[in-house]
Design a protein around this motif. Structure first.
Motif, PDB file in Angstrom:
ATOM      1  N   GLY A 110      48.321  36.172  38.555  1.00 49.12           N
ATOM      2  CA  GLY A 110      47.608  35.713  37.370  1.00 49.12           C
ATOM      3  C   GLY A 110      46.133  35.469  37.591  1.00 49.12           C
ATOM      4  O   GLY A 110      45.534  34.628  36.910  1.00 49.12           O
ATOM      5  N   LEU A 111      45.516  36.215  38.508  1.00 44.32           N
ATOM      6  CA  LEU A 111      44.114  36.018  38.847  1.00 44.32           C
ATOM      7  C   LEU A 111      43.260  37.164  38.308  1.00 44.32           C
ATOM      8  O   LEU A 111      43.603  38.335  38.491  1.00 44.32           O
ATOM      9  CB  LEU A 111      43.931  35.949  40.364  1.00 44.32           C
ATOM     10  N   MET A 112      42.157  36.842  37.686  1.00 43.86           N
ATOM     11  CA  MET A 112      41.158  37.840  37.314  1.00 43.86           C
ATOM     12  C   MET A 112      40.248  38.103  38.514  1.00 43.86           C
ATOM     13  O   MET A 112      40.133  37.271  39.417  1.00 43.86           O
ATOM     14  CB  MET A 112      40.343  37.352  36.119  1.00 43.86           C
ATOM     15  N   VAL A 113      39.564  39.273  38.490  1.00 40.98           N
ATOM     16  CA  VAL A 113      38.761  39.679  39.642  1.00 40.98           C
ATOM     17  C   VAL A 113      37.388  40.154  39.193  1.00 40.98           C
ATOM     18  O   VAL A 113      37.266  41.007  38.310  1.00 40.98           O
ATOM     19  CB  VAL A 113      39.438  40.793  40.452  1.00 40.98           C
ATOM     20  N   ILE A 114      36.357  39.596  39.830  1.00 39.82           N
ATOM     21  CA  ILE A 114      34.974  40.074  39.732  1.00 39.82           C
ATOM     22  C   ILE A 114      34.601  40.638  41.094  1.00 39.82           C
ATOM     23  O   ILE A 114      34.903  40.036  42.125  1.00 39.82           O
ATOM     24  CB  ILE A 114      34.016  38.925  39.371  1.00 39.82           C
ATOM     25  N   PHE A 115      33.937  41.792  41.106  1.00 39.66           N
ATOM     26  CA  PHE A 115      33.457  42.382  42.360  1.00 39.66           C
ATOM     27  C   PHE A 115      31.937  42.276  42.427  1.00 39.66           C
ATOM     28  O   PHE A 115      31.234  42.519  41.442  1.00 39.66           O
ATOM     29  CB  PHE A 115      33.866  43.847  42.470  1.00 39.66           C
ATOM     30  N   HIS A 116      31.422  41.927  43.605  1.00 33.70           N
ATOM     31  CA  HIS A 116      29.984  41.927  43.869  1.00 33.70           C
ATOM     32  C   HIS A 116      29.724  42.709  45.153  1.00 33.70           C
ATOM     33  O   HIS A 116      30.634  42.930  45.948  1.00 33.70           O
ATOM     34  CB  HIS A 116      29.461  40.499  44.014  1.00 33.70           C
ATOM     35  N   GLY A 117      28.448  43.112  45.341  1.00 33.81           N
ATOM     36  CA  GLY A 117      28.126  43.915  46.511  1.00 33.81           C
ATOM     37  C   GLY A 117      29.022  45.137  46.572  1.00 33.81           C
ATOM     38  O   GLY A 117      29.613  45.419  47.613  1.00 33.81           O
ATOM     39  N   CYS A 118      29.079  45.882  45.471  1.00 28.90           N
ATOM     40  CA  CYS A 118      30.185  46.807  45.259  1.00 28.90           C
ATOM     41  C   CYS A 118      29.730  48.076  44.551  1.00 28.90           C
ATOM     42  O   CYS A 118      28.553  48.250  44.233  1.00 28.90           O
ATOM     43  CB  CYS A 118      31.259  46.122  44.415  1.00 28.90           C
ATOM     44  N   THR A 119      30.670  48.929  44.288  1.00 26.79           N
ATOM     45  CA  THR A 119      30.446  50.148  43.533  1.00 26.79           C
ATOM     46  C   THR A 119      30.548  49.867  42.041  1.00 26.79           C
ATOM     47  O   THR A 119      30.972  48.784  41.625  1.00 26.79           O
ATOM     48  CB  THR A 119      31.485  51.210  43.946  1.00 26.79           C
ATOM     49  N   ILE A 120      30.155  50.863  41.218  1.00 29.61           N
ATOM     50  CA  ILE A 120      30.301  50.708  39.769  1.00 29.61           C
ATOM     51  C   ILE A 120      31.770  50.807  39.377  1.00 29.61           C
ATOM     52  O   ILE A 120      32.571  51.441  40.061  1.00 29.61           O
ATOM     53  CB  ILE A 120      29.505  51.782  39.006  1.00 29.61           C
ATOM     54  N   PRO A 121      32.136  50.219  38.252  1.00 29.73           N
ATOM     55  CA  PRO A 121      33.491  50.454  37.716  1.00 29.73           C
ATOM     56  C   PRO A 121      33.580  51.874  37.170  1.00 29.73           C
ATOM     57  O   PRO A 121      32.596  52.423  36.678  1.00 29.73           O
ATOM     58  CB  PRO A 121      33.616  49.420  36.602  1.00 29.73           C
ATOM     59  N   ARG A 122      34.750  52.438  37.261  1.00 27.71           N
ATOM     60  CA  ARG A 122      34.962  53.807  36.794  1.00 27.71           C
ATOM     61  C   ARG A 122      36.221  53.832  35.922  1.00 27.71           C
ATOM     62  O   ARG A 122      37.267  54.290  36.332  1.00 27.71           O
ATOM     63  CB  ARG A 122      35.078  54.746  37.981  1.00 27.71           C
ATOM     64  N   GLY A 123      36.074  53.272  34.710  1.00 26.33           N
ATOM     65  CA  GLY A 123      37.212  53.162  33.802  1.00 26.33           C
ATOM     66  C   GLY A 123      38.114  51.994  34.099  1.00 26.33           C
ATOM     67  O   GLY A 123      39.202  51.879  33.524  1.00 26.33           O
ATOM     68  N   TRP A 124      37.685  51.087  34.959  1.00 24.57           N
ATOM     69  CA  TRP A 124      38.582  50.059  35.496  1.00 24.57           C
ATOM     70  C   TRP A 124      38.991  49.022  34.466  1.00 24.57           C
ATOM     71  O   TRP A 124      40.064  48.425  34.589  1.00 24.57           O
ATOM     72  CB  TRP A 124      37.937  49.395  36.706  1.00 24.57           C
ATOM     73  N   GLU A 125      38.158  48.771  33.458  1.00 26.30           N
ATOM     74  CA  GLU A 125      38.540  47.792  32.441  1.00 26.30           C
ATOM     75  C   GLU A 125      39.839  48.194  31.747  1.00 26.30           C
ATOM     76  O   GLU A 125      40.623  47.333  31.344  1.00 26.30           O
ATOM     77  CB  GLU A 125      37.437  47.651  31.390  1.00 26.30           C
ATOM     78  N   ARG A 126      40.047  49.488  31.603  1.00 28.78           N
ATOM     79  CA  ARG A 126      41.278  49.975  30.967  1.00 28.78           C
ATOM     80  C   ARG A 126      42.391  50.171  31.982  1.00 28.78           C
ATOM     81  O   ARG A 126      43.563  49.965  31.677  1.00 28.78           O
ATOM     82  CB  ARG A 126      40.999  51.286  30.234  1.00 28.78           C
ATOM     83  N   MET A 127      42.045  50.538  33.190  1.00 27.68           N
ATOM     84  CA  MET A 127      43.046  50.858  34.208  1.00 27.68           C
ATOM     85  C   MET A 127      43.701  49.609  34.782  1.00 27.68           C
ATOM     86  O   MET A 127      44.889  49.616  35.109  1.00 27.68           O
ATOM     87  CB  MET A 127      42.386  51.684  35.315  1.00 27.68           C
ATOM     88  N   TYR A 128      42.931  48.525  34.930  1.00 25.55           N
ATOM     89  CA  TYR A 128      43.418  47.317  35.596  1.00 25.55           C
ATOM     90  C   TYR A 128      43.272  46.123  34.639  1.00 25.55           C
ATOM     91  O   TYR A 128      42.148  45.706  34.333  1.00 25.55           O
ATOM     92  CB  TYR A 128      42.629  47.053  36.871  1.00 25.55           C
ATOM     93  N   PRO A 129      44.349  45.535  34.190  1.00 25.62           N
ATOM     94  CA  PRO A 129      44.265  44.501  33.138  1.00 25.62           C
ATOM     95  C   PRO A 129      43.564  43.224  33.553  1.00 25.62           C
ATOM     96  O   PRO A 129      43.126  42.457  32.686  1.00 25.62           O
ATOM     97  CB  PRO A 129      45.733  44.227  32.786  1.00 25.62           C
ATOM     98  N   ASN A 130      43.428  42.962  34.858  1.00 21.36           N
ATOM     99  CA  ASN A 130      42.795  41.720  35.315  1.00 21.36           C
ATOM    100  C   ASN A 130      41.401  41.942  35.885  1.00 21.36           C
ATOM    101  O   ASN A 130      40.800  41.025  36.438  1.00 21.36           O
ATOM    102  CB  ASN A 130      43.670  41.017  36.354  1.00 21.36           C
TER     103      ASN A 130
END
Length: 646
Positions: A431-451
């Motif tokens: 039940g944890l949401m995830v923010i990435f820093h020092g990282c690559t761009i998202p590539r459709g991830w908002e739709r691919m990964y619900p958290n």
């Protein structure tokens, strides 16, 4: 619908121009892709309203089971239509209707091994990928090189961010998509490090239009890519990660299980910047990878580290920021690095409980850890090992922590893509949401990964604290992001700094050059479903009350976006709708006042509240009436901003 009528409709959008040339157009017939073989090499070209956008550009790839880039023959093609609707709560638009025409071209190499190239063409977007079948007993392969290219006309100019060297920078943490853009640069200008450019890449094709090039659908089954430098003829090609990334560990070439497919390469095309800003193609061609049983809540957060830095990561200061979040009505507080030693795991339960009593939830920072950098900031060695990671996330769930911010990744290899996906999957189990820093761009991830709720992958607000150079150029950079970085996915910027001096006591450190209203406007211009704003407790009393009132009610999720006006690096005006309320925000990177006459049909004939700067660049809030035709005259001061809302 009768089968013969469907066939007729498809024939209008997919044409067989010759035995070696096929064409597919978007539903409105303006955007067209032609696919052909030239001396046995597959190529494609793109036009918009009969004007050339891409000249003949190479297709194909080379794998360790076969070469699919030369001596190819045409086998067959199939046509289809895509018509789907979906809802998404973490991107620029909540309800999407995607319509496209599909062309699948099958080619074979001299060994009669086949490969498909699948094109989807909508009114302003092209997406394409390669699909490889199983070759007899061969059930896997390595993709050694992708020939995919983008050959722009010679008069094209660019808005690009260079791919950095690997294993350089602070604690050897690069590449992290945090380099500086050049605007309107010629194509023959080499990239800063000689490794090409990070996605997304924006091009202006003379007076004929704009093109955004990127990719989507990257997960654990492939690496992330970028663009090479251009050849003398203006050809950019897909480039894989550098071998040195991840401290040299892991293959730079991706591996595929067969049958398998590559990620989608995408182009967004328009005569203006409107299709670029409003595109949803990163999410149109991907699907959720797993279902969740959790109901994730988005919102605003406070964040002590950005202004108060490492010294604030202690129990007492975090209580102050929890209280600040509660005073603002914010949903979250983000507790950054060193909490494991400066607060301690035993006291963290007490701090989380205190936050809950204030109706504030908690995000905790982690290093991605591992063998790819020299980071000391803790917690370390919790996210790269699946056994430790699952135990850690179970503990977080027991405390009632709602999310994690994971920092300092190692590059774009498939190895790292697997780590991103593993963190997201394990986090969702708890039940944890995830923010990435020092990282690559998202590539459709908002739709691919619900958290998944956001990535940095930009020169974010921390650089304003570290170096005056970034403050001096803040307006220029901010006028780029809505047209480039933020078009393809969430951008966790950590902005809205209302301190004049960027330190804890508002009396030292770097000097902010932009106005307060500029800062407020970025809360609307920059899109991320959880915004950890760079406000400080002193702002409750040392800025005008209407600024704080605005920041108390500004949303972080949006139902609609509209491009109003702008030019990358110069100025930007966007409109965003949350439920039935529109927010129109603009900023000016120039050194002179910017006078605009814009049309806002959503405000036609209505009285609106306007936040802007007076001639001395002081903030003010006024009311004005919009004309019945929706037109309104605005003046945005140098390095200033404006906001209109009902």
């Amino acid at each position: 619908m009768r089968a013969d009528l469907i066939t007729l409709l498809l024939s209008l959008t997919v044409s067989v121009l010759s035995a070696q040339e096929l064409s597919v157009a978007g539903p409105d017939q303006n955007l067209e892709v032609q696919v052909s073989l030239k001396d046995g090499k597959p190529v494609y070209r793109v036009s918009y309203k009969e004007k050339t956008i891409l000249e003949n550009s190479p297709l194909g790839l080379v794998s360790n089971v076969g070469d699919f880039s030369k001596n190819m023959t045409y086998v067959e093609h199939k046509a289809g239509r895509i018509d789907k609707t979906y809802t998404q709560d973490r991107i620029k638009q909540s309800s999407i209707h995607y319509q496209a025409n599909e062309l699948t071209c099958t080619f074979a190499n001299p060994d009669q091994q086949k490969i498909e190239v699948v094109f989807r063409v909508s009114n302003n977007d092209v997406a394409f990928r390669y699909v490889m079948p199983r070759y007899g007993e061969t059930g896997s392969c390595m993709i050694e090189k992708e020939m995919t290219g983008f050959d722009f006309p010679s008069y094209t100019t660019t808005f690009l961010c260079p791919q950095s060297d690997a294993m350089i920078g602070w604690k050897r943490t690069k590449p992290s998509y945090e380099e500086e853009y050049k605007a309107d640069a010629p194509m023959d200008e080499r990239s800063q490090y000689g490794h090409g450019y990070t996605f997304p890449c924006l091009f202006r094709v003379g007076g004929d239009g704009w093109v955004l090039v990127s990719e989507t659908g990257v997960d654990s089954r492939y690496c992330a890519s970028h663009l090479s430098d251009a050849t003398a003829d203006g050809l950019y090609t897909i480039a894989f990660p550098m071998p040195e990334e991840n401290n040299g560990n892991g293959s730079a070439a991706p591996g595929l299980s067969l049958p398998g497919s590559t990620p989608w390469r995408t182009l967004t095309v328009g005569e203006t910047l409107k299709p670029i800003v409003e595109t949803t193609i990163p999410w149109d061609v991907v699907d959720p990878l797993y279902e969740t049983e959790h109901d994730y809540r988005f919102g605003r957060g406070t964040w002590s580290w950005i202004l108060w830095q490492d010294g604030s990561i202690n129990y007492d200061d975090q209580v102050k920021y929890v209280d600040f979040a509660a005073a603002m009505g914010y949903e979250y507080v983000l507790i950054d690095n060193w909490w494991d030693t400066n607060i301690g795991r035993d006291r963290m339960k007490s701090l989380v409980d205190y936050a809950h009593r204030k109706h504030v939830d908690v995000f905790l920072w982690y290093s991605s850890s591992g063998y790819w950098n020299d980071i000391e900031q803790g917690p370390v060695n919790c996210m790269d090992n699946p056994i430790i990671r699952k135990r850690e996330m179970k503990w977080l769930r027991s405390l009632g922590v709602k999310g994690i911010k994971v920092d300092f990744f190692g590059g774009d290899k498939q190895e790292t893509m697997r780590l991103y996906e593993a963190i997201l999957s394990d986090a969702d189990d708890n039940g944890l949401m995830v923010i990435f820093h020092g990282c690559t761009i998202p590539r459709g991830w908002e739709r691919m990964y619900p958290n998944y709720v956001g990535s940095e992958a930009v020169l974010a607000s921390e650089n304003l604290i570290f170096n005056q150079h970034y403050d001096d150029n803040e307006a220029f950079n901010a006028c780029l992001h809505p047209f480039i970085r933020n078009t393809i996915g969430c951008m966790e910027f950590g902005g809205v700094l209302l301190n004049k001096r960027l330190n804890r006591t508002n009396d030292g450190g770097t000097i902010r050059k932009t106005t307060d209203v500029f800062q407020l406007a970025t809360a609307v211009l920059f899109q991320n479903p959880i915004q950890n704003f760079a406000l400080a407790p002193n702002n409750l009393t040392d800025v005008p009350a209407f600024e704080i009132d605005f920041m108390k009610q500004v949303p972080t999720t949006w139902d609609e976006i509209r491009f109003i006006d702008g030019y990358p690096g110069k100025y930007c005006v966007l409109a965003r709708r949350h439920a039935d309320k529109w927010y129109v925000a603009g900023i000016n990177a120039g050194k002179e006042p910017l006078k605009l006459k814009i049309t806002l049909p959503m405000f036609a004939g209505k009285k609106v509240t306007v936040y802007d700067d007076d001639k001395k660049r002081n903030p003010r809030m006024t009311e004005t009436s919009v004309k019945a035709d929706g037109t309104i005259q605005l003046v945005i001061q140098p390095e200033g901003g404006m906001i209109c809302l009902l």
